[in-house]
Design a protein around this motif. Structure first.
Motif, PDB file in Angstrom:
ATOM      1  N   ASP A 137       7.938 -12.231  43.056  1.00  0.00           N
ATOM      2  CA  ASP A 137       8.152 -13.557  42.466  1.00  0.00           C
ATOM      3  C   ASP A 137       8.798 -13.392  41.091  1.00  0.00           C
ATOM      4  OD1 ASP A 137       7.901 -16.019  41.118  1.00  0.00           O
ATOM      5  OD2 ASP A 137       6.120 -16.548  42.276  1.00  0.00           O
ATOM      6  N   LYS A 138      10.009 -13.914  40.962  1.00  0.00           N
ATOM      7  CA  LYS A 138      10.771 -13.742  39.718  1.00  0.00           C
ATOM      8  C   LYS A 138      10.372 -14.714  38.629  1.00  0.00           C
ATOM      9  CE  LYS A 138      15.050 -11.960  41.778  1.00  0.00           C
ATOM     10  NZ  LYS A 138      16.473 -12.230  41.992  1.00  0.00           N
ATOM     11  N   LYS A 139       9.526 -15.667  38.961  1.00  0.00           N
ATOM     12  CA  LYS A 139       9.284 -16.783  38.051  1.00  0.00           C
ATOM     13  C   LYS A 139       7.876 -16.786  37.454  1.00  0.00           C
ATOM     14  CE  LYS A 139      10.501 -21.695  37.900  1.00  0.00           C
ATOM     15  NZ  LYS A 139       9.291 -22.148  37.232  1.00  0.00           N
ATOM     16  N   ALA A 140       6.975 -16.086  38.109  1.00  0.00           N
ATOM     17  CA  ALA A 140       5.567 -16.179  37.703  1.00  0.00           C
ATOM     18  C   ALA A 140       5.292 -15.439  36.396  1.00  0.00           C
ATOM     19  CB  ALA A 140       4.674 -15.606  38.803  1.00  0.00           C
ATOM     20  N   ARG A 141       4.331 -15.971  35.629  1.00  0.00           N
ATOM     21  CA  ARG A 141       3.830 -15.248  34.454  1.00  0.00           C
ATOM     22  C   ARG A 141       2.898 -14.141  34.937  1.00  0.00           C
ATOM     23  NH1 ARG A 141       5.313 -14.262  29.239  1.00  0.00           N
ATOM     24  NH2 ARG A 141       3.553 -14.126  27.841  1.00  0.00           N
ATOM     25  N   TRP A 142       2.060 -14.524  35.911  1.00  0.00           N
ATOM     26  CA  TRP A 142       1.310 -13.498  36.633  1.00  0.00           C
ATOM     27  C   TRP A 142       1.053 -14.002  38.043  1.00  0.00           C
ATOM     28  CZ3 TRP A 142      -1.222 -16.658  33.146  1.00  0.00           C
ATOM     29  CH2 TRP A 142      -2.409 -17.296  33.561  1.00  0.00           C
ATOM     30  N   LYS A 143       0.711 -13.104  38.934  1.00  0.00           N
ATOM     31  CA  LYS A 143       0.596 -13.422  40.348  1.00  0.00           C
ATOM     32  C   LYS A 143      -0.728 -12.869  40.860  1.00  0.00           C
ATOM     33  CE  LYS A 143       3.066 -15.443  43.437  1.00  0.00           C
ATOM     34  NZ  LYS A 143       3.707 -16.748  43.182  1.00  0.00           N
ATOM     35  N   SER A 155       3.337  -8.863  26.982  1.00  0.00           N
ATOM     36  CA  SER A 155       2.343  -9.812  26.486  1.00  0.00           C
ATOM     37  C   SER A 155       1.802 -10.709  27.604  1.00  0.00           C
ATOM     38  CB  SER A 155       2.902 -10.653  25.339  1.00  0.00           C
ATOM     39  OG  SER A 155       4.002 -11.395  25.773  1.00  0.00           O
ATOM     40  N   ALA A 156       2.507 -10.775  28.722  1.00  0.00           N
ATOM     41  CA  ALA A 156       1.995 -11.538  29.869  1.00  0.00           C
ATOM     42  C   ALA A 156       0.686 -10.943  30.386  1.00  0.00           C
ATOM     43  CB  ALA A 156       3.032 -11.584  30.989  1.00  0.00           C
ATOM     44  N   GLY A 157       0.477  -9.676  30.099  1.00  0.00           N
ATOM     45  CA  GLY A 157      -0.778  -9.037  30.499  1.00  0.00           C
ATOM     46  C   GLY A 157      -1.986  -9.694  29.859  1.00  0.00           C
ATOM     47  N   MET A 158      -1.793 -10.212  28.645  1.00  0.00           N
ATOM     48  CA  MET A 158      -2.881 -10.908  27.970  1.00  0.00           C
ATOM     49  C   MET A 158      -3.160 -12.232  28.665  1.00  0.00           C
ATOM     50  SD  MET A 158      -2.055 -10.092  23.959  1.00  0.00           S
ATOM     51  CE  MET A 158      -3.594 -10.856  23.430  1.00  0.00           C
ATOM     52  N   ASP A 159      -2.081 -12.953  29.016  1.00  0.00           N
ATOM     53  CA  ASP A 159      -2.270 -14.232  29.698  1.00  0.00           C
ATOM     54  C   ASP A 159      -2.971 -14.019  31.044  1.00  0.00           C
ATOM     55  OD1 ASP A 159      -0.925 -15.795  27.686  1.00  0.00           O
ATOM     56  OD2 ASP A 159       0.899 -14.803  28.340  1.00  0.00           O
ATOM     57  N   MET A 160      -2.573 -12.955  31.733  1.00  0.00           N
ATOM     58  CA  MET A 160      -3.217 -12.625  33.006  1.00  0.00           C
ATOM     59  C   MET A 160      -4.692 -12.271  32.808  1.00  0.00           C
ATOM     60  SD  MET A 160      -2.313  -9.578  35.720  1.00  0.00           S
ATOM     61  CE  MET A 160      -2.930  -8.253  34.640  1.00  0.00           C
TER      62      MET A 160
ATOM     63  N   ARG B 179      11.423 -11.623  22.692  1.00  0.00           N
ATOM     64  CA  ARG B 179      11.840 -11.803  24.089  1.00  0.00           C
ATOM     65  C   ARG B 179      11.640 -10.530  24.888  1.00  0.00           C
ATOM     66  NH1 ARG B 179      16.131 -14.811  22.112  1.00  0.00           N
ATOM     67  NH2 ARG B 179      17.490 -12.992  22.165  1.00  0.00           N
ATOM     68  N   GLU B 180      11.904  -9.406  24.257  1.00  0.00           N
ATOM     69  CA  GLU B 180      11.756  -8.122  24.960  1.00  0.00           C
ATOM     70  C   GLU B 180      10.330  -7.894  25.448  1.00  0.00           C
ATOM     71  OE1 GLU B 180      15.156  -5.509  22.623  1.00  0.00           O
ATOM     72  OE2 GLU B 180      13.141  -4.699  22.818  1.00  0.00           O
ATOM     73  N   ILE B 181       9.366  -8.384  24.673  1.00  0.00           N
ATOM     74  CA  ILE B 181       7.978  -8.206  25.140  1.00  0.00           C
ATOM     75  C   ILE B 181       7.440  -9.507  25.740  1.00  0.00           C
ATOM     76  CG2 ILE B 181       7.534  -6.309  23.522  1.00  0.00           C
ATOM     77  CD1 ILE B 181       5.617  -8.300  22.016  1.00  0.00           C
ATOM     78  N   GLU B 182       8.376 -10.416  26.053  1.00  0.00           N
ATOM     79  CA  GLU B 182       8.043 -11.682  26.713  1.00  0.00           C
ATOM     80  C   GLU B 182       6.905 -12.409  25.997  1.00  0.00           C
ATOM     81  OE1 GLU B 182       7.875 -11.131  31.004  1.00  0.00           O
ATOM     82  OE2 GLU B 182       9.737 -10.008  31.000  1.00  0.00           O
ATOM     83  N   TYR B 183       7.037 -12.436  24.668  1.00  0.00           N
ATOM     84  CA  TYR B 183       6.003 -13.029  23.823  1.00  0.00           C
ATOM     85  C   TYR B 183       6.480 -14.356  23.249  1.00  0.00           C
ATOM     86  CZ  TYR B 183       2.484 -13.431  20.110  1.00  0.00           C
ATOM     87  OH  TYR B 183       1.458 -13.862  19.306  1.00  0.00           O
ATOM     88  N   ASN B 184       5.652 -15.371  23.348  1.00  0.00           N
ATOM     89  CA  ASN B 184       5.976 -16.664  22.759  1.00  0.00           C
ATOM     90  C   ASN B 184       5.576 -16.649  21.287  1.00  0.00           C
ATOM     91  OD1 ASN B 184       6.973 -18.609  24.952  1.00  0.00           O
ATOM     92  ND2 ASN B 184       5.202 -17.629  25.910  1.00  0.00           N
ATOM     93  N   TRP B 185       6.500 -16.202  20.487  1.00  0.00           N
ATOM     94  CA  TRP B 185       6.249 -16.052  19.056  1.00  0.00           C
ATOM     95  C   TRP B 185       6.002 -17.408  18.382  1.00  0.00           C
ATOM     96  CZ3 TRP B 185      10.670 -15.100  15.042  1.00  0.00           C
ATOM     97  CH2 TRP B 185      10.112 -14.996  13.753  1.00  0.00           C
ATOM     98  N   ILE B 186       4.893 -17.511  17.640  1.00  0.00           N
ATOM     99  CA  ILE B 186       4.654 -18.690  16.811  1.00  0.00           C
ATOM    100  C   ILE B 186       5.383 -18.447  15.491  1.00  0.00           C
ATOM    101  CG2 ILE B 186       2.891 -20.065  15.624  1.00  0.00           C
ATOM    102  CD1 ILE B 186       0.938 -19.016  17.879  1.00  0.00           C
ATOM    103  N   GLU B 187       6.513 -19.115  15.316  1.00  0.00           N
ATOM    104  CA  GLU B 187       7.409 -18.780  14.196  1.00  0.00           C
ATOM    105  C   GLU B 187       6.983 -19.405  12.871  1.00  0.00           C
ATOM    106  OE1 GLU B 187      11.484 -19.597  15.090  1.00  0.00           O
ATOM    107  OE2 GLU B 187      11.462 -18.422  16.946  1.00  0.00           O
ATOM    108  N   ASP B 188       6.188 -20.476  12.953  1.00  0.00           N
ATOM    109  CA  ASP B 188       5.838 -21.209  11.733  1.00  0.00           C
ATOM    110  C   ASP B 188       4.593 -20.608  11.092  1.00  0.00           C
ATOM    111  OD1 ASP B 188       5.287 -22.965   9.716  1.00  0.00           O
ATOM    112  OD2 ASP B 188       5.183 -24.756  10.990  1.00  0.00           O
TER     113      ASP B 188
END
Lengths: 197, 197
Positions: A137-143, A155-160, B179-188
């Motif tokens: 799945d190319k779209k999932a944050r985690w599966k 960092s998606a590992g944290m969300d998972m 982006r490389e670590i797919e992290y949603n950076w809180i910029e503020d």
């Protein structure tokens, strides 16, 4: 529950220590252990040296294993001894988690065949080539597929990990832990801001 | 630039390895080193064992030091040897970063007196009591005052690390790494979802 982190040279730092922070907080429920084929200090290009135990000295089967990603997976994908060990542990454990390109190692064992999985969106073609029978799945944050949890990049590992907590202990509990570490948890596993092309 | 992470028993996992992931990716610009008073393996309640070098064996002054937080700060706040070492290194370095309750240790040295700083929002009264002459900000995600960067709790250290990169290398560069670590950076840096009461 014991969580065994399967370490190898040039693992990705946050793939390991993001989930370690989250599960590590729950010391009454999860015990973290770090293993590698040879034991001793394992490091990476970030120069983060972590002490590990030797996989062969493992006494009890861990309830959970976690396979991180990182550039080291490019080498370990040909390490039949490690892959064999991962397969053996994965078959015996209750849950199997991978972060980022860690799913390439899982896929190579054949355990993900016919299952849904995801991986780092920037390494997707390489990862997916390691398991052509996997439903990537190319779209999932985690599966999630049965006992297998695979996450997207780093960092998606944290969300998972929070997703895993939510599945086991309820979403309020997961949100509480996220607040404790002042983390803006991305709760939706199906939609990632970072999508593979 | 060398970044020296000042480690002590019962540090907070992500305080260290979040920034380590981010700076560690830039191996041509930042070199990570992990130090502790006695050297050797330092661990924490999450059971994450990291190998460190002895502070006294440090040959060059690091350009950057990073002081993590964690429950261990409650003990180290009375460790005059460690505080003295932190003060010495902080005075000689170009930048001083702290994450979470790490700012309590910095504050205790007196170096933050008259300066703006922040800390973990859930330990704010304890931290702020360690430096009553510090201008504590209860709302910031991270705070900059001269060479001092102090962040709020745990995962805020990652946002601060990206902020540090943005200040040195531009915001586009920082966004690219995020982006490389797919992290949603809180910029503020000035507005945190997690605010101290």
């Amino acid at each position: 529950m014991e969580i065994a982190f399967i370490m190898f040279e040039d693992y990705e730092t946050l793939d390991v220590f993001g989930p370690a922070e989250i599960f590590g907080r729950l010391t009454d429920q999860y015990t973290l252990k770090f293993y590698s084929l040879e034991g001793g200090v394992i490091t990476n290009r970030h120069r983060v040296p972590i002490m590990t135990e030797k996989l062969d000295t493992m006494r009890n089967n861990p309830e959970i294993i976690l396979v991180p990603g990182g550039m080291g997976t490019r080498k370990e994908i040909n390490n039949s001894r490690l892959l064999h060990k991962i397969k053996e542990l994965a078959q015996e454990s209750e849950y199997v988690l991978s972060v980022c390109t860690g799913s390439a190692l899982l896929a190579k064992t054949g355990l993900l065949d016919g299952k849904e999985a995801t991986s780092n969106k920037r390494a997707f073609s390489w990862v997916s080539s390691q398991g052509i029978k996997v439903d990537w799945d190319k779209k999932a944050r985690w599966k999630i597929d049965g006992k297998y949890y695979t996450s997207s990049g780093v960092s998606a590992g944290m969300d998972m990990a929070f997703g895993f907590l939510a599945d086991r202990h309820g979403i309020d509990f997961a949100r509480k832990i996220a607040r404790e570490i002042e983390y803006n948890w991305i709760e939706d596993k199906d939609n990632d801001d970072f999508v593979a092309e």
